[in-house]
Design a protein around this motif. Structure first.
Motif, mmCIF file in Angstrom:
data_model
loop_
_atom_site.group_PDB
_atom_site.id
_atom_site.type_symbol
_atom_site.label_atom_id
_atom_site.label_comp_id
_atom_site.label_asym_id
_atom_site.label_seq_id
_atom_site.Cartn_x
_atom_site.Cartn_y
_atom_site.Cartn_z
ATOM 1 N N GLU A 1 0.819 -1.208 0.000
ATOM 2 C CA GLU A 1 0.000 0.000 0.000
ATOM 3 C C GLU A 1 0.856 1.262 0.000
ATOM 4 O OE1 GLU A 1 -3.112 0.001 -0.568
ATOM 5 O OE2 GLU A 1 -3.462 -2.154 -0.357
ATOM 6 N N LEU A 2 1.990 1.232 0.701
ATOM 7 C CA LEU A 2 2.873 2.396 0.679
ATOM 8 C C LEU A 2 3.518 2.553 -0.691
ATOM 9 C CD1 LEU A 2 4.100 4.718 2.303
ATOM 10 C CD2 LEU A 2 5.952 3.183 2.982
ATOM 11 N N ALA A 3 3.846 1.430 -1.337
ATOM 12 C CA ALA A 3 4.467 1.495 -2.669
ATOM 13 C C ALA A 3 3.526 2.114 -3.706
ATOM 14 C CB ALA A 3 4.880 0.093 -3.111
ATOM 15 N N LYS A 4 2.237 2.015 -3.492
ATOM 16 C CA LYS A 4 1.268 2.611 -4.422
ATOM 17 C C LYS A 4 1.379 4.126 -4.463
ATOM 18 C CE LYS A 4 -2.679 -0.564 -3.850
ATOM 19 N NZ LYS A 4 -4.093 -0.552 -3.396
ATOM 20 N N ILE A 5 1.733 4.723 -3.326
ATOM 21 C CA ILE A 5 1.662 6.187 -3.209
ATOM 22 C C ILE A 5 3.025 6.834 -3.000
ATOM 23 C CG2 ILE A 5 -0.694 6.136 -2.315
ATOM 24 C CD1 ILE A 5 0.462 6.531 0.499
ATOM 25 N N TYR A 6 4.075 6.020 -2.885
ATOM 26 C CA TYR A 6 5.385 6.592 -2.568
ATOM 27 C C TYR A 6 6.421 6.063 -3.547
ATOM 28 C CZ TYR A 6 9.489 8.073 0.086
ATOM 29 O OH TYR A 6 10.668 8.669 0.463
ATOM 30 N N SER A 7 7.229 6.959 -4.071
ATOM 31 C CA SER A 7 8.327 6.564 -4.969
ATOM 32 C C SER A 7 9.410 7.622 -4.910
ATOM 33 C CB SER A 7 7.821 6.409 -6.412
ATOM 34 O OG SER A 7 7.305 7.654 -6.879
ATOM 35 N N GLY A 8 10.557 7.286 -5.447
ATOM 36 C CA GLY A 8 11.597 8.307 -5.549
ATOM 37 C C GLY A 8 12.900 7.972 -4.869
ATOM 38 N N ASP A 9 12.870 7.164 -3.807
ATOM 39 C CA ASP A 9 14.129 6.769 -3.191
ATOM 40 C C ASP A 9 14.040 5.300 -2.791
ATOM 41 O OD1 ASP A 9 12.698 6.622 -0.806
ATOM 42 O OD2 ASP A 9 13.349 8.582 -0.109
ATOM 43 N N SER A 10 14.931 4.857 -1.935
ATOM 44 C CA SER A 10 15.050 3.430 -1.631
ATOM 45 C C SER A 10 14.241 2.988 -0.407
ATOM 46 C CB SER A 10 16.531 3.086 -1.417
ATOM 47 O OG SER A 10 17.067 3.854 -0.347
ATOM 48 N N LEU A 11 13.323 3.828 0.071
ATOM 49 C CA LEU A 11 12.575 3.495 1.284
ATOM 50 C C LEU A 11 11.850 2.156 1.158
ATOM 51 C CD1 LEU A 11 11.519 4.352 4.097
ATOM 52 C CD2 LEU A 11 9.586 5.451 2.916
ATOM 53 N N ILE A 12 11.158 1.935 0.046
ATOM 54 C CA ILE A 12 10.366 0.707 -0.127
ATOM 55 C C ILE A 12 11.271 -0.526 -0.180
ATOM 56 C CG2 ILE A 12 8.701 -0.521 -1.575
ATOM 57 C CD1 ILE A 12 7.562 1.967 -0.229
ATOM 58 N N SER A 13 12.365 -0.444 -0.927
ATOM 59 C CA SER A 13 13.257 -1.605 -1.041
ATOM 60 C C SER A 13 13.911 -1.937 0.305
ATOM 61 C CB SER A 13 14.333 -1.371 -2.108
ATOM 62 O OG SER A 13 15.144 -0.267 -1.787
ATOM 63 N N LYS A 14 14.309 -0.910 1.063
ATOM 64 C CA LYS A 14 14.881 -1.144 2.398
ATOM 65 C C LYS A 14 13.845 -1.769 3.331
ATOM 66 C CE LYS A 14 18.304 2.625 2.364
ATOM 67 N NZ LYS A 14 18.653 3.956 2.945
ATOM 68 N N MET A 15 12.624 -1.271 3.240
ATOM 69 C CA MET A 15 11.520 -1.786 4.036
ATOM 70 C C MET A 15 11.329 -3.280 3.769
ATOM 71 S SD MET A 15 7.695 -0.254 3.519
ATOM 72 C CE MET A 15 6.254 -0.702 4.463
ATOM 73 N N ILE A 16 11.359 -3.667 2.500
ATOM 74 C CA ILE A 16 11.146 -5.066 2.112
ATOM 75 C C ILE A 16 12.237 -5.968 2.661
ATOM 76 C CG2 ILE A 16 11.154 -6.661 0.137
ATOM 77 C CD1 ILE A 16 9.655 -4.472 -1.427
ATOM 78 N N THR A 17 13.484 -5.547 2.561
ATOM 79 C CA THR A 17 14.582 -6.407 3.021
ATOM 80 C C THR A 17 14.526 -6.650 4.524
ATOM 81 O OG1 THR A 17 16.071 -4.495 3.190
ATOM 82 C CG2 THR A 17 16.115 -5.743 1.129
ATOM 83 N N HIS A 18 13.931 -5.723 5.264
ATOM 84 C CA HIS A 18 13.757 -5.921 6.705
ATOM 85 C C HIS A 18 12.532 -6.771 7.016
ATOM 86 C CE1 HIS A 18 16.566 -2.496 7.037
ATOM 87 N NE2 HIS A 18 16.793 -2.915 8.262
ATOM 88 N N VAL A 19 11.495 -6.667 6.194
ATOM 89 C CA VAL A 19 10.227 -7.346 6.468
ATOM 90 C C VAL A 19 10.246 -8.815 6.043
ATOM 91 C CG1 VAL A 19 7.811 -7.466 5.703
ATOM 92 C CG2 VAL A 19 8.760 -5.294 6.503
ATOM 93 N N ILE A 20 10.854 -9.118 4.890
ATOM 94 C CA ILE A 20 10.840 -10.497 4.364
ATOM 95 C C ILE A 20 11.764 -11.370 5.210
ATOM 96 C CG2 ILE A 20 11.375 -11.993 2.406
ATOM 97 C CD1 ILE A 20 8.957 -10.272 1.884
ATOM 98 N N GLN A 21 11.169 -12.318 5.952
ATOM 99 C CA GLN A 21 11.947 -13.201 6.818
ATOM 100 C C GLN A 21 11.756 -14.674 6.471
ATOM 101 O OE1 GLN A 21 14.144 -12.061 8.961
ATOM 102 N NE2 GLN A 21 13.590 -9.927 8.581
ATOM 103 N N ARG A 22 10.801 -14.993 5.598
ATOM 104 C CA ARG A 22 10.569 -16.359 5.142
ATOM 105 C C ARG A 22 10.417 -16.350 3.637
ATOM 106 N NH1 ARG A 22 5.994 -19.436 8.667
ATOM 107 N NH2 ARG A 22 5.152 -19.529 6.550
ATOM 108 N N ALA A 23 10.825 -17.446 2.991
ATOM 109 C CA ALA A 23 10.803 -17.494 1.528
ATOM 110 C C ALA A 23 9.393 -17.317 0.973
ATOM 111 C CB ALA A 23 11.409 -18.812 1.048
#
Length: 508
Positions: free
Chosen positions: A92-114
């Motif tokens: 939902e945040l990716a729908k409305i936010y772009s421009g820097d690495s916030l979303i990608s950093k968020m994902i690497t912290h959140v994904i803990q299982r394959a």
């Protein structure tokens, strides 16, 4: 970045009411989002939506600071051990936010299982209403980047274990995000994933499933076979902690040997195993209730092990010394007898009692009780947390089913009792069923005149979006969630701070 969460969005609070039509106070968007997220049980596959709660979360994300939303997702996944809702926050945040690495950093912290890679993509295509053959075409670049990095977290066993035939498969995700292997060994695993040659993982489920297909001569032969299989599985040491919790009844019914039950109980109560398991407190309560009435010779041993496990889980909770006086009040009103999800037997009521008794076990100078129509003090021993919860559960009808939380404070006023901390575990839908002028906010404000240093902690277990009292003054704090990790927030709170400052400390 430092947020002043309590200073913004000064809404007109005079016209706000809760679900009982009683006066209430609004929360800022970030506070409401926090409470809604950490008290939400979404189905793991996202395909059965709690549409009202989900729509409110989507709306609050748009009103909230993007960096806070990202940190909240990391907090919910890594500290509150939630799986589905952090992925919702990402998409939902990716729908409305772009421009820097916030979303990608968020994902690497959140994904803990394959499997969270595929679950995120499944929700992405649903949330963006993608149809047709190429449902994941034009994937967000930041989501693609974050998932590509996440692929390198997992080994062959983890990929094989979660390589399921879902809406989105791991192979589809691999082709979609094009992860760069960190070394030759990782590339070999990616190749196996593409060619469907991953080694089938050993799991206790496959072992029992295969045995379940066998036709036995009679019941005695079947029971003997399952006893032997459970003993083999216990000896293997490959059954995870949560799997063991969920199968205690099956193990007892299999009539395994005393030495094997001892292994099970030793593992259940092992402090390191408990810490690594990251179980939500109510999981122990569910296991306790499942076995407590079973007529097997090792049932008492299992109940003791579960009590030891819960005590071990509470060791990191920072309690209060003998000079700190505490009142712990558990809401047992009718609205608390609501299941946390359509398919769950666990109620908000269970979570409140469990957290209340965990906190009570760590306090030395404490009075505990429950409130509904009335407030009743029921002090319990510190040692038997699960038995205490069960005792409260049996006695909830003694106080009725309203939500007269103000009576907890009125009792202190009438006895002129000065305490340091008052803690309520509740859905915060306070109302006065006698329709007198007394309200929760009025009672606390009056109490502060005789106990100016007292602090009030509302543990919100439902996240409906209001508070029965203004949390911006008079030492009132709102903390939300179902995990014992809420007590980390409690310990970190200082004057003028809020639970959101605790989340804001997270590094991305």
């Amino acid at each position: 970045m430092k947020f002043n969460f309590l200073a913004k969005e000064k809404n007109n609070k005079s016209n706000i009411v809760n679900h009982e039509n009683a006066p209430a106070f609004s929360l800022t968007s970030e506070y409401e989002l926090y409470a809604a997220v950490v008290t939400t049980s979404l189905n793991a596959s996202f395909y059965e939506k709690d549409t009202t709660r989900l729509q409110r979360i989507q709306s609050l994300i748009k009103k909230s600071n993007p960096v806070f939303v990202a940190k909240l997702a990391v907090y919910a996944r890594n500290e509150m051990h939630m799986r589905s809702v952090p992925l919702v926050l990402v998409v939902e945040l990716a729908k409305i936010y772009s421009g820097d690495s916030l979303i990608s950093k968020m994902i690497t912290h959140v994904i803990q299982r394959a499997d969270e890679i595929t679950e995120l993509l499944a929700y992405y295509q649903m949330a963006n209403e993608r149809n047709g053959v190429k449902k994941l075409n034009r994937l967000s670049k930041q989501i693609q980047k974050g998932l590509a990095v996440s692929f390198n977290k997992f080994d062959e066993y983890q990929f094989a274990k979660y390589n399921r035939d879902g809406v989105v498969k791991l192979k589809d995700a691999l082709f979609l995000v094009h992860p760069k292997a960190k070394d030759k060994a990782q590339q070999a695993i990616f190749d196996k994933l593409v060619n469907n040659t991953l080694q089938t993982p050993y799991t206790w489920e496959t072992e029992l499933s295969q045995l379940g297909q066998v036709k036995f001569y009679n019941h005695i032969e079947k029971q003997k076979a399952f006893k032997q299989k459970w003993e083999e599985l216990i000896d293997s040491g490959k059954i995870g902690y949560m799997a063991l919790l969920r199968n205690l009844r099956n193990i007892l019914e299999a009539n395994v040997s005393g030495s094997h039950m001892l292994k099970v109980c030793d593992y259940l109560s092992n402090e390191k195993a408990v810490a690594n398991s990251k179980q939500l407190p109510f999981r122990f309560l569910a296991a306790y209730r499942e076995v407590k009435d079973l007529n097997f010779k090792y049932t008492s041993m299992v109940l003791d092990a579960l009590e030891d496990a819960v005590m071990a889980s509470s060791q990191n909770i920072k309690g209060f010394d003998v000079n700190t006086s505490v009142v712990i009040a558990c809401d047992v009103s009718g609205s608390m007898q609501k299941a946390i999800s359509p398919k769950s037997k666990v109620m908000l009521y269970d979570i409140g009692l469990m957290l209340g008794m965990l906190m009570q076990s760590r306090c030395q100078n404490v009075v505990s009780g429950m409130f509904g129509d009335r407030w009743k003090i029921i002090n319990m021993p510190k040692r038997s947390i699960l038995a205490n919860v069960n005792e409260y559960y049996k006695r909830e009808g003694e106080v009725g089913y309203a939500t007269n939380g103000h009576l907890v404070v009125e009792d202190l006023i009438s006895r002129k009792e000065i305490v340091d901390k008052v803690m309520l575990f509740t859905d915060v839908q306070m109302w006065n069923n006698t329709y007198t002028k007394d309200s929760f906010a009025n009672s606390w404000n009056r109490y502060k005149t005789i106990a100016p240093n007292a602090k009030l902690y509302l543990f919100d277990l439902a996240g409906y979006g209001q508070s029965p009292i203004n949390i911006e003054k008079n030492d009132v704090y709102l903390i939300a969630g179902w995990s014992d990790k809420v007590f980390d927030v409690l310990n970190a709170l200082e004057d003028k701070n809020s639970a959101l400052n605790y989340i804001n400390r997270i590094e991305l």
